[in-house]
Design a protein around this motif. Structure first.
Motif, PDB file in Angstrom:
ATOM      1  N   GLU A   8      -6.865  -8.787   2.790  1.00 33.22           N
ATOM      2  CA  GLU A   8      -7.622  -7.872   1.941  1.00 33.22           C
ATOM      3  C   GLU A   8      -7.226  -6.430   2.219  1.00 33.22           C
ATOM      4  OE1 GLU A   8     -11.859  -8.355   1.788  1.00 33.22           O
ATOM      5  OE2 GLU A   8     -11.671 -10.537   1.738  1.00 33.22           O
ATOM      6  N   ASP A   9      -7.009  -6.096   3.490  1.00 35.76           N
ATOM      7  CA  ASP A   9      -6.588  -4.754   3.863  1.00 35.76           C
ATOM      8  C   ASP A   9      -5.219  -4.446   3.251  1.00 35.76           C
ATOM      9  OD1 ASP A   9      -6.784  -2.248   5.413  1.00 35.76           O
ATOM     10  OD2 ASP A   9      -5.119  -3.121   6.567  1.00 35.76           O
ATOM     11  N   MET A  10      -4.302  -5.405   3.302  1.00 34.36           N
ATOM     12  CA  MET A  10      -2.977  -5.197   2.740  1.00 34.36           C
ATOM     13  C   MET A  10      -3.073  -5.027   1.222  1.00 34.36           C
ATOM     14  SD  MET A  10       0.621  -7.342   2.926  1.00 34.36           S
ATOM     15  CE  MET A  10      -0.210  -8.867   3.141  1.00 34.36           C
ATOM     16  N   HIS A  11      -3.884  -5.836   0.568  1.00 34.97           N
ATOM     17  CA  HIS A  11      -4.057  -5.710  -0.878  1.00 34.97           C
ATOM     18  C   HIS A  11      -4.589  -4.330  -1.229  1.00 34.97           C
ATOM     19  CE1 HIS A  11      -4.355 -10.305  -1.870  1.00 34.97           C
ATOM     20  NE2 HIS A  11      -3.236  -9.976  -1.244  1.00 34.97           N
ATOM     21  N   PHE A  12      -5.574  -3.862  -0.481  1.00 29.00           N
ATOM     22  CA  PHE A  12      -6.161  -2.551  -0.737  1.00 29.00           C
ATOM     23  C   PHE A  12      -5.121  -1.450  -0.554  1.00 29.00           C
ATOM     24  CE2 PHE A  12      -8.416   1.280   0.679  1.00 29.00           C
ATOM     25  CZ  PHE A  12      -9.198   1.500  -0.446  1.00 29.00           C
ATOM     26  N   ARG A  13      -4.314  -1.535   0.507  1.00 28.34           N
ATOM     27  CA  ARG A  13      -3.276  -0.520   0.744  1.00 28.34           C
ATOM     28  C   ARG A  13      -2.250  -0.523  -0.372  1.00 28.34           C
ATOM     29  NH1 ARG A  13      -2.000  -1.999   6.770  1.00 28.34           N
ATOM     30  NH2 ARG A  13      -0.006  -2.304   5.791  1.00 28.34           N
ATOM     31  N   ILE A  14      -1.869  -1.698  -0.849  1.00 27.24           N
ATOM     32  CA  ILE A  14      -0.910  -1.794  -1.949  1.00 27.24           C
ATOM     33  C   ILE A  14      -1.502  -1.201  -3.224  1.00 27.24           C
ATOM     34  CG2 ILE A  14       0.309  -3.407  -3.462  1.00 27.24           C
ATOM     35  CD1 ILE A  14       0.568  -5.234  -0.935  1.00 27.24           C
ATOM     36  N   LEU A  15      -2.747  -1.531  -3.516  1.00 28.12           N
ATOM     37  CA  LEU A  15      -3.396  -0.987  -4.710  1.00 28.12           C
ATOM     38  C   LEU A  15      -3.482   0.535  -4.648  1.00 28.12           C
ATOM     39  CD1 LEU A  15      -6.246  -3.615  -5.195  1.00 28.12           C
ATOM     40  CD2 LEU A  15      -4.175  -3.348  -6.581  1.00 28.12           C
ATOM     41  N   ARG A  16      -3.767   1.064  -3.488  1.00 27.38           N
ATOM     42  CA  ARG A  16      -3.835   2.523  -3.328  1.00 27.38           C
ATOM     43  C   ARG A  16      -2.464   3.156  -3.541  1.00 27.38           C
ATOM     44  NH1 ARG A  16      -7.639   6.107  -0.021  1.00 27.38           N
ATOM     45  NH2 ARG A  16      -8.926   4.474  -0.837  1.00 27.38           N
ATOM     46  N   LEU A  17      -1.425   2.549  -2.963  1.00 25.64           N
ATOM     47  CA  LEU A  17      -0.067   3.060  -3.145  1.00 25.64           C
ATOM     48  C   LEU A  17       0.338   3.026  -4.615  1.00 25.64           C
ATOM     49  CD1 LEU A  17       1.710   1.426  -0.082  1.00 25.64           C
ATOM     50  CD2 LEU A  17       1.488   3.889  -0.497  1.00 25.64           C
ATOM     51  N   LEU A  18       0.001   1.939  -5.302  1.00 22.81           N
ATOM     52  CA  LEU A  18       0.352   1.826  -6.717  1.00 22.81           C
ATOM     53  C   LEU A  18      -0.428   2.800  -7.581  1.00 22.81           C
ATOM     54  CD1 LEU A  18       0.706  -2.031  -7.117  1.00 22.81           C
ATOM     55  CD2 LEU A  18       2.522  -0.308  -7.147  1.00 22.81           C
ATOM     56  N   GLN A  19      -1.649   3.090  -7.181  1.00 20.57           N
ATOM     57  CA  GLN A  19      -2.448   4.060  -7.925  1.00 20.57           C
ATOM     58  C   GLN A  19      -1.788   5.433  -7.849  1.00 20.57           C
ATOM     59  OE1 GLN A  19      -6.390   4.677  -6.412  1.00 20.57           O
ATOM     60  NE2 GLN A  19      -7.076   5.687  -8.266  1.00 20.57           N
ATOM     61  N   GLU A  20      -1.283   5.771  -6.674  1.00 25.98           N
ATOM     62  CA  GLU A  20      -0.655   7.070  -6.473  1.00 25.98           C
ATOM     63  C   GLU A  20       0.733   7.150  -7.102  1.00 25.98           C
ATOM     64  OE1 GLU A  20      -0.743   7.481  -2.242  1.00 25.98           O
ATOM     65  OE2 GLU A  20      -2.916   7.649  -2.182  1.00 25.98           O
ATOM     66  N   ASN A  21       1.467   6.014  -7.115  1.00 25.47           N
ATOM     67  CA  ASN A  21       2.831   6.017  -7.624  1.00 25.47           C
ATOM     68  C   ASN A  21       3.192   4.637  -8.175  1.00 25.47           C
ATOM     69  OD1 ASN A  21       5.458   6.521  -8.229  1.00 25.47           O
ATOM     70  ND2 ASN A  21       6.111   6.911  -6.147  1.00 25.47           N
ATOM     71  N   PRO A  22       2.881   4.369  -9.455  1.00 24.59           N
ATOM     72  CA  PRO A  22       3.155   3.052 -10.027  1.00 24.59           C
ATOM     73  C   PRO A  22       4.645   2.733 -10.155  1.00 24.59           C
ATOM     74  CG  PRO A  22       2.337   4.550 -11.710  1.00 24.59           C
ATOM     75  CD  PRO A  22       2.210   5.253 -10.388  1.00 24.59           C
ATOM     76  N   GLU A  23       5.502   3.716  -9.965  1.00 23.89           N
ATOM     77  CA  GLU A  23       6.941   3.495 -10.082  1.00 23.89           C
ATOM     78  C   GLU A  23       7.578   3.051  -8.765  1.00 23.89           C
ATOM     79  OE1 GLU A  23       8.699   6.953 -11.786  1.00 23.89           O
ATOM     80  OE2 GLU A  23       7.411   6.893 -13.531  1.00 23.89           O
ATOM     81  N   MET A  24       6.777   2.862  -7.732  1.00 26.08           N
ATOM     82  CA  MET A  24       7.336   2.408  -6.452  1.00 26.08           C
ATOM     83  C   MET A  24       7.968   1.043  -6.617  1.00 26.08           C
ATOM     84  SD  MET A  24       4.664   3.459  -3.437  1.00 26.08           S
ATOM     85  CE  MET A  24       5.781   3.174  -2.081  1.00 26.08           C
ATOM     86  N   SER A  25       9.125   0.866  -6.009  1.00 24.21           N
ATOM     87  CA  SER A  25       9.788  -0.433  -6.053  1.00 24.21           C
ATOM     88  C   SER A  25       9.132  -1.372  -5.044  1.00 24.21           C
ATOM     89  CB  SER A  25      11.271  -0.279  -5.723  1.00 24.21           C
ATOM     90  OG  SER A  25      11.435   0.098  -4.361  1.00 24.21           O
ATOM     91  N   GLN A  26       9.435  -2.657  -5.188  1.00 22.51           N
ATOM     92  CA  GLN A  26       8.930  -3.620  -4.222  1.00 22.51           C
ATOM     93  C   GLN A  26       9.451  -3.287  -2.830  1.00 22.51           C
ATOM     94  OE1 GLN A  26       9.497  -7.740  -5.163  1.00 22.51           O
ATOM     95  NE2 GLN A  26       8.529  -7.553  -7.163  1.00 22.51           N
ATOM     96  N   ARG A  27      10.684  -2.839  -2.756  1.00 19.41           N
ATOM     97  CA  ARG A  27      11.279  -2.480  -1.466  1.00 19.41           C
ATOM     98  C   ARG A  27      10.525  -1.309  -0.825  1.00 19.41           C
ATOM     99  NH1 ARG A  27      15.571  -4.376   0.479  1.00 19.41           N
ATOM    100  NH2 ARG A  27      16.348  -5.088  -1.528  1.00 19.41           N
ATOM    101  N   ASP A  28      10.197  -0.294  -1.626  1.00 16.10           N
ATOM    102  CA  ASP A  28       9.446   0.858  -1.110  1.00 16.10           C
ATOM    103  C   ASP A  28       8.035   0.447  -0.676  1.00 16.10           C
ATOM    104  OD1 ASP A  28      11.607   2.551  -1.596  1.00 16.10           O
ATOM    105  OD2 ASP A  28      10.850   3.172  -3.567  1.00 16.10           O
ATOM    106  N   LEU A  29       7.408  -0.387  -1.481  1.00 17.32           N
ATOM    107  CA  LEU A  29       6.069  -0.868  -1.118  1.00 17.32           C
ATOM    108  C   LEU A  29       6.113  -1.668   0.180  1.00 17.32           C
ATOM    109  CD1 LEU A  29       4.747  -2.019  -4.606  1.00 17.32           C
ATOM    110  CD2 LEU A  29       3.749  -0.229  -3.186  1.00 17.32           C
ATOM    111  N   ALA A  30       7.095  -2.547   0.282  1.00  9.60           N
ATOM    112  CA  ALA A  30       7.216  -3.380   1.484  1.00  9.60           C
ATOM    113  C   ALA A  30       7.408  -2.519   2.721  1.00  9.60           C
ATOM    114  CB  ALA A  30       8.382  -4.354   1.327  1.00  9.60           C
TER     115      ALA A  30
END
Length: 73
Positions: A8-30
């Motif tokens: 759940e913590d990882m999901h929340f962090r990913i959602l926050r990152l995507l909210q700030e920058n939806p153009e992030m690649s999977q590699r950048d998110l990882a």
């Protein structure tokens, strides 16, 4: 922390990152979250299946295979 809480913590962090920058690649998110690209692909698929994230294409991108991960309302 239990495995469920960590997920759940990882999901929340990913959602926050995507909210700030939806153009992030999977590699950048990882890299930002500290997981492998394969794991990130799996997690993003799960978020799409849950309806929390949807995929959108970059209309202006030269590489039409690129996707934007957009949070759903």
């Amino acid at each position: 922390m239990t495995r469920s809480q960590l997920q759940e913590d990882m999901h929340f962090r990913i959602l926050r990152l995507l909210q700030e920058n939806p153009e992030m690649s999977q590699r950048d998110l990882a890299k930002s979250v500290g997981v492998s690209v394969g794991r990130m692909n799996y997690v993003l698929g799960a978020l799409v299946d849950k309806g929390l994230v949807k995929l959108g294409n970059f209309t202006a991108a030269k590489d039409k295979r690129r996707y934007a991960y957009v949070l759903t309302p």
